[in-house]
Design an enzyme around this catalytic site. Structure first.
Site, PDB file in Angstrom:
ATOM      1  N   GLY A  11      55.110  31.195  31.819  1.00 39.24           N
ATOM      2  CA  GLY A  11      54.503  32.443  32.294  1.00 39.24           C
ATOM      3  C   GLY A  11      54.144  32.359  33.766  1.00 39.24           C
ATOM      4  N   ILE A  13      51.151  32.216  35.596  1.00 36.82           N
ATOM      5  CA  ILE A  13      50.246  31.172  36.087  1.00 36.82           C
ATOM      6  C   ILE A  13      50.685  29.802  35.579  1.00 36.82           C
ATOM      7  CG2 ILE A  13      47.845  30.397  36.208  1.00 36.82           C
ATOM      8  CD1 ILE A  13      47.029  33.332  35.625  1.00 36.82           C
ATOM      9  N   SER A 125      38.715  34.559  31.906  1.00 39.44           N
ATOM     10  CA  SER A 125      38.879  35.663  32.851  1.00 39.44           C
ATOM     11  C   SER A 125      37.528  36.191  33.304  1.00 39.44           C
ATOM     12  CB  SER A 125      39.665  36.791  32.169  1.00 39.44           C
ATOM     13  OG  SER A 125      39.659  37.973  32.952  1.00 39.44           O
ATOM     14  N   TYR A 150      41.443  42.826  24.529  1.00 37.83           N
ATOM     15  CA  TYR A 150      41.914  41.662  25.288  1.00 37.83           C
ATOM     16  C   TYR A 150      40.716  40.891  25.855  1.00 37.83           C
ATOM     17  CZ  TYR A 150      43.134  38.837  29.245  1.00 37.83           C
ATOM     18  OH  TYR A 150      43.211  37.795  30.131  1.00 37.83           O
ATOM     19  N   LYS A 154      38.977  36.847  25.043  1.00 41.38           N
ATOM     20  CA  LYS A 154      38.553  35.796  25.971  1.00 41.38           C
ATOM     21  C   LYS A 154      37.100  35.391  25.705  1.00 41.38           C
ATOM     22  CE  LYS A 154      42.385  35.309  28.125  1.00 41.38           C
ATOM     23  NZ  LYS A 154      43.188  34.116  27.854  1.00 41.38           N
ATOM     24  N   TYR A 178      39.388  33.136  35.672  1.00 36.99           N
ATOM     25  CA  TYR A 178      40.185  33.586  36.800  1.00 36.99           C
ATOM     26  C   TYR A 178      39.718  34.959  37.256  1.00 36.99           C
ATOM     27  CZ  TYR A 178      43.663  30.608  34.333  1.00 36.99           C
ATOM     28  OH  TYR A 178      44.323  29.623  33.649  1.00 36.99           O
ATOM     29  N   PHE A 179      39.720  35.207  38.521  1.00 34.13           N
ATOM     30  CA  PHE A 179      39.481  36.549  39.038  1.00 34.13           C
ATOM     31  C   PHE A 179      40.849  37.244  39.083  1.00 34.13           C
ATOM     32  CE2 PHE A 179      34.958  37.025  39.748  1.00 34.13           C
ATOM     33  CZ  PHE A 179      34.537  35.767  39.312  1.00 34.13           C
ATOM     34  N   LEU A 201      47.867  45.897  40.468  1.00 36.16           N
ATOM     35  CA  LEU A 201      48.034  46.441  41.822  1.00 36.16           C
ATOM     36  C   LEU A 201      49.146  45.779  42.608  1.00 36.16           C
ATOM     37  CD1 LEU A 201      47.059  48.283  44.146  1.00 36.16           C
ATOM     38  CD2 LEU A 201      45.476  46.440  44.790  1.00 36.16           C
ATOM     39  N   ARG A 232      37.881  43.670  44.399  1.00 38.31           N
ATOM     40  CA  ARG A 232      38.205  42.545  43.526  1.00 38.31           C
ATOM     41  C   ARG A 232      38.260  41.262  44.332  1.00 38.31           C
ATOM     42  NH1 ARG A 232      37.336  46.069  40.604  1.00 38.31           N
ATOM     43  NH2 ARG A 232      38.456  46.829  38.732  1.00 38.31           N
ATOM     44  N   PRO A 297      40.202  54.635  33.765  1.00 39.52           N
ATOM     45  CA  PRO A 297      39.145  54.304  32.798  1.00 39.52           C
ATOM     46  C   PRO A 297      39.062  52.793  32.571  1.00 39.52           C
ATOM     47  CG  PRO A 297      40.522  56.091  31.974  1.00 39.52           C
ATOM     48  CD  PRO A 297      41.183  55.602  33.225  1.00 39.52           C
TER      49      PRO A 297
HETATM   50  P1  NAD Z   1      51.900  35.539  31.248  1.00 42.52           P
HETATM   51  O1  NAD Z   1      52.085  36.563  30.198  1.00 42.52           O
HETATM   52  O2  NAD Z   1      52.792  35.502  32.408  1.00 42.52           O
HETATM   53  O3  NAD Z   1      51.952  34.062  30.580  1.00 42.52           O
HETATM   54  C1  NAD Z   1      51.582  33.841  29.240  1.00 42.52           C
HETATM   55  C2  NAD Z   1      52.722  33.077  28.603  1.00 42.52           C
HETATM   56  O4  NAD Z   1      52.371  32.776  27.269  1.00 42.52           O
HETATM   57  C3  NAD Z   1      54.041  33.889  28.564  1.00 42.52           C
HETATM   58  O5  NAD Z   1      55.079  33.115  29.100  1.00 42.52           O
HETATM   59  C4  NAD Z   1      54.252  34.165  27.079  1.00 42.52           C
HETATM   60  O6  NAD Z   1      55.625  34.178  26.740  1.00 42.52           O
HETATM   61  C5  NAD Z   1      53.492  33.004  26.446  1.00 42.52           C
HETATM   62  N1  NAD Z   1      52.974  33.279  25.089  1.00 42.52           N
HETATM   63  C6  NAD Z   1      52.208  34.326  24.691  1.00 42.52           C
HETATM   64  N2  NAD Z   1      51.952  34.228  23.376  1.00 42.52           N
HETATM   65  C7  NAD Z   1      52.555  33.077  22.929  1.00 42.52           C
HETATM   66  C8  NAD Z   1      52.671  32.428  21.692  1.00 42.52           C
HETATM   67  N3  NAD Z   1      52.122  32.956  20.577  1.00 42.52           N
HETATM   68  N4  NAD Z   1      53.362  31.268  21.614  1.00 42.52           N
HETATM   69  C9  NAD Z   1      53.936  30.733  22.711  1.00 42.52           C
HETATM   70  N5  NAD Z   1      53.875  31.299  23.941  1.00 42.52           N
HETATM   71  C10 NAD Z   1      53.188  32.468  24.032  1.00 42.52           C
HETATM   72  O7  NAD Z   1      50.370  35.623  31.706  1.00 42.52           O
HETATM   73  P2  NAD Z   1      49.639  34.921  32.921  1.00 42.52           P
HETATM   74  O8  NAD Z   1      49.318  35.967  33.918  1.00 42.52           O
HETATM   75  O9  NAD Z   1      50.367  33.694  33.333  1.00 42.52           O
HETATM   76  O10 NAD Z   1      48.251  34.490  32.221  1.00 42.52           O
HETATM   77  C11 NAD Z   1      48.124  33.220  31.630  1.00 42.52           C
HETATM   78  C12 NAD Z   1      46.756  33.165  30.983  1.00 42.52           C
HETATM   79  O11 NAD Z   1      45.758  33.493  31.956  1.00 42.52           O
HETATM   80  C13 NAD Z   1      46.575  34.165  29.854  1.00 42.52           C
HETATM   81  O12 NAD Z   1      45.785  33.553  28.844  1.00 42.52           O
HETATM   82  C14 NAD Z   1      45.799  35.303  30.498  1.00 42.52           C
HETATM   83  O13 NAD Z   1      45.005  35.991  29.544  1.00 42.52           O
HETATM   84  C15 NAD Z   1      44.946  34.557  31.480  1.00 42.52           C
HETATM   85  N6  NAD Z   1      44.529  35.375  32.624  1.00 42.52           N
HETATM   86  C16 NAD Z   1      45.464  36.013  33.375  1.00 42.52           C
HETATM   87  C17 NAD Z   1      45.045  36.799  34.467  1.00 42.52           C
HETATM   88  C18 NAD Z   1      46.034  37.556  35.309  1.00 42.52           C
HETATM   89  O14 NAD Z   1      45.638  38.502  36.002  1.00 42.52           O
HETATM   90  N7  NAD Z   1      47.302  37.204  35.282  1.00 42.52           N
HETATM   91  C19 NAD Z   1      43.687  36.895  34.769  1.00 42.52           C
HETATM   92  C20 NAD Z   1      42.773  36.207  33.974  1.00 42.52           C
HETATM   93  C21 NAD Z   1      43.209  35.449  32.892  1.00 42.52           C
HETATM   94  C1  WQD Z   2      43.017  45.849  40.670  1.00 41.46           C
HETATM   95  C2  WQD Z   2      42.470  47.075  41.375  1.00 41.46           C
HETATM   96  C3  WQD Z   2      42.607  49.098  40.103  1.00 41.46           C
HETATM   97  C4  WQD Z   2      46.969  49.421  40.115  1.00 41.46           C
HETATM   98  C5  WQD Z   2      43.274  43.153  35.403  1.00 41.46           C
HETATM   99  C6  WQD Z   2      42.725  42.914  34.030  1.00 41.46           C
HETATM  100  C7  WQD Z   2      42.046  41.560  33.981  1.00 41.46           C
HETATM  101  C8  WQD Z   2      42.983  40.481  34.469  1.00 41.46           C
HETATM  102  C9  WQD Z   2      43.495  40.822  35.847  1.00 41.46           C
HETATM  103  C10 WQD Z   2      43.996  39.415  32.562  1.00 41.46           C
HETATM  104  C11 WQD Z   2      41.665  47.963  40.438  1.00 41.46           C
HETATM  105  C12 WQD Z   2      43.462  49.173  41.359  1.00 41.46           C
HETATM  106  C13 WQD Z   2      45.662  48.979  40.295  1.00 41.46           C
HETATM  107  C14 WQD Z   2      47.403  50.584  40.772  1.00 41.46           C
HETATM  108  C15 WQD Z   2      45.245  50.809  41.773  1.00 41.46           C
HETATM  109  N1  WQD Z   2      44.073  40.323  33.574  1.00 41.46           N
HETATM  110  N2  WQD Z   2      44.831  49.664  41.113  1.00 41.46           N
HETATM  111  N3  WQD Z   2      46.510  51.235  41.589  1.00 41.46           N
HETATM  112  O1  WQD Z   2      42.106  45.674  36.652  1.00 41.46           O
HETATM  113  O2  WQD Z   2      41.041  44.047  38.302  1.00 41.46           O
HETATM  114  O3  WQD Z   2      42.226  43.175  36.310  1.00 41.46           O
HETATM  115  O4  WQD Z   2      44.165  42.103  35.755  1.00 41.46           O
HETATM  116  O5  WQD Z   2      43.120  38.659  32.324  1.00 41.46           O
HETATM  117  O6  WQD Z   2      41.668  41.301  32.657  1.00 41.46           O
HETATM  118  O7  WQD Z   2      41.760  43.902  33.768  1.00 41.46           O
HETATM  119  O8  WQD Z   2      43.531  44.177  38.166  1.00 41.46           O
HETATM  120  O9  WQD Z   2      45.544  44.641  39.480  1.00 41.46           O
HETATM  121  O10 WQD Z   2      45.077  46.080  37.445  1.00 41.46           O
HETATM  122  O11 WQD Z   2      43.668  46.333  39.488  1.00 41.46           O
HETATM  123  O12 WQD Z   2      44.444  51.413  42.514  1.00 41.46           O
HETATM  124  O13 WQD Z   2      48.566  51.040  40.631  1.00 41.46           O
HETATM  125  O14 WQD Z   2      43.557  47.863  41.833  1.00 41.46           O
HETATM  126  O15 WQD Z   2      41.917  50.311  39.881  1.00 41.46           O
HETATM  127  O16 WQD Z   2      40.580  48.481  41.158  1.00 41.46           O
HETATM  128  P1  WQD Z   2      42.146  44.372  37.385  1.00 41.46           P
HETATM  129  P2  WQD Z   2      44.563  45.327  38.617  1.00 41.46           P
END
Ligand code: NAD
Ligand code: WQD
Length: 341
Positions: A11, A13, A125, A150, A154, A178-179, A201, A232, A297
């Site tokens: 994935g 990260i 998160s 979701y 977490k 993570y932010f 975004l 953010r 929302p």
């Molecule tokens: P991502 O979807 O790119 O990576 C998640 C990976 O997990 C994917 O490759 C998916 O195929 C795999 N996966 C999901 N369910 C599975 C399962 N049952 N078995 C095996 N593999 C599985 O997401 P990401 O952005 O890399 O996020 C990684 C982690 O960080 C997640 O737990 C997410 O909730 C958390 N997180 C992400 C963000 C963000 O903004 N990207 C922010 C905060 C937390």
């Molecule tokens: C960032 C800012 C939007 C798109 C989300 C999940 C969070 C985490 C990270 C998994 C916000 C604004 C966005 C657009 C916009 N994911 N925006 N136009 O919402 O802070 O966090 O992703 O863990 O759980 O909630 O990130 O990138 O969606 O939005 O104005 O087309 O950009 O309103 O203020 P967010 P985001």
């Protein structure tokens, strides 16, 4: 060489963390069911690190599959658990899909390695904070009622991990909150692979700039912020990957006896939507088109992290700024446009 299981390692990260694990001398073992990734990412990782890591394509929500994995890979010293579904909007529409996948996967991996001395890093998160009462938000700020299934996965996962440690498991656990991860590896060979219309975004910005999407909609400019748009704490995904290495090293340290701990992973700086747009234009030279739309929302108005604890205890801090985040995201988008996955 310490073997680290990286669930969700293909994935966004996870793939960047695999690279940083190798840079730090670890041996990553990747597990992913490709539900939100692409097997080509394994080739891309190979190009970056010079060899193909061991990879298991399996669904972690399948208990038997995870049990056999643990028998095949009994000598892991650490687990980084990224695997989860993460789309906030989809989780509202399909809560059971999210609860089943995210909890079954977590509990199966915990059970499969239970009893072994494992250092576990969990992907949490900042969403657990909701709209903090005090900014920057610290790790001891109250966890707010989740805004989505979701986010609830977490929050509850953190409780599961704390209860497991309190019951006297052999796990050491660090939850990383993570932010907003953005950007891509400077090789432009790996990055974020949003499926469909990006909800986040930065991927929407890069797809708009490359011509895949129309104008960006800024979701509200009437918030109580300097320019009216939401704020953010954006963090470069490479910095995030390095933080996972720091977490493993902290738990491996002699005398480390903390069973469960958590750390904010941000830069400590707040950046507004309009500032991100401006930073993208300045760092890439690309002109963006945007319009102001209604608030989305569920959005919190402003959130950024206090990263003092991460600096002092985790011995980590973000090094890359918004310009590097934007330019690397743009380079990845340009790469994707010439070699679509
Ligand atoms: P991502 O979807 O790119 O990576 C998640 C990976 O997990 C994917 O490759 C998916 O195929 C795999 N996966 C999901 N369910 C599975 C399962 N049952 N078995 C095996 N593999 C599985 O997401 P990401 O952005 O890399 O996020 C990684 C982690 O960080 C997640 O737990 C997410 O909730 C958390 N997180 C992400 C963000 C963000 O903004 N990207 C922010 C905060 C937390
Ligand atoms: C960032 C800012 C939007 C798109 C989300 C999940 C969070 C985490 C990270 C998994 C916000 C604004 C966005 C657009 C916009 N994911 N925006 N136009 O919402 O802070 O966090 O992703 O863990 O759980 O909630 O990130 O990138 O969606 O939005 O104005 O087309 O950009 O309103 O203020 P967010 P985001």
């Amino acid at each position: 060489m310490s073997k680290i299981l990286v669930t969700g390692g293909l994935g966004y990260i996870g793939s960047h963390t695999v690279v940083e694990l190798v840079n730090a001398g670890y041996e990553p073992v990747i597990v992913d069911n490709l539900s939100n990734s692409n097997i080509k990412i394994l080739d891309q990782i190979t190009h970056i690190i010079g060899f193909t890591p061991v990879f298991y394509e399996l669904d972690l929500s399948d208990e038997q599959a995870v049990k056999s994995l643990a028998l095949t890979e009994p000598d892991v010293t650490g687990i980084i658990h990224f695997a989860a579904y993460k789309a906030v909007g989809e989780s509202v529409a399909l809560p059971l899909k999210y609860y089943q996948n995210n909890f079954y996967s977590l509990i199966n991996i915990l059970q499969a390695y239970y009893g072994k001395a494992i250092n576990l890093v969990f992907s949490s998160s900042c969403t657990v904070y909701g709209q903090p009462d005090v900014l920057p938000v610290t790790e001891d700020a109250p966890v707010k009622p989740a805004q989505s299934p979701y986010g609830n996965t977490k929050q509850i996962a953190e409780e599961i991990l704390q209860d497991m440690v309190n019951a006297g498991s052999n796990y050491k656990v660090i939850a990383l909150r993570y932010f907003n991860p953005v950007g891509a590896h400077d090789s432009a060979l790996i990055g974020e692979l949003p499926i469909g219309v990006p909800q986040n975004l930065v991927p929407f910005i890069t797809q708009s700039a490359i011509g895949k999407r129309g104008a960006i909609t800024v979701y509200g400019n009437d918030y109580d912020t300097p320019d009216g748009s939401c704020i953010r704490d954006y963090i470069h995904v490479v910095d995030l990957g390095k933080a996972h290495v720091a977490a493993l090293k902290l738990m491996e340290g002699a005398g480390y006896a903390t069973g469960y701990d958590m750390f904010n992973l941000g830069t400590g700086n707040g950046t507004s939507v309009l500032q991100v747009i401006k930073a993208f234009e300045e760092s890439t030279g690309e002109k963006l088109t945007y319009q102001i739309g209604p608030r989305r929302p569920g959005d919190v108005e402003k959130v950024w992290g206090d990263v003092t604890k991460s600096k002092k205890v985790l011995n980590w801090q973000a090094e890359l700024g918004v310009e590097a985040m934007m330019s690397s995201a743009w380079n990845w988008e340009k790469y994707l446009s010439q070699s679509p996955f």
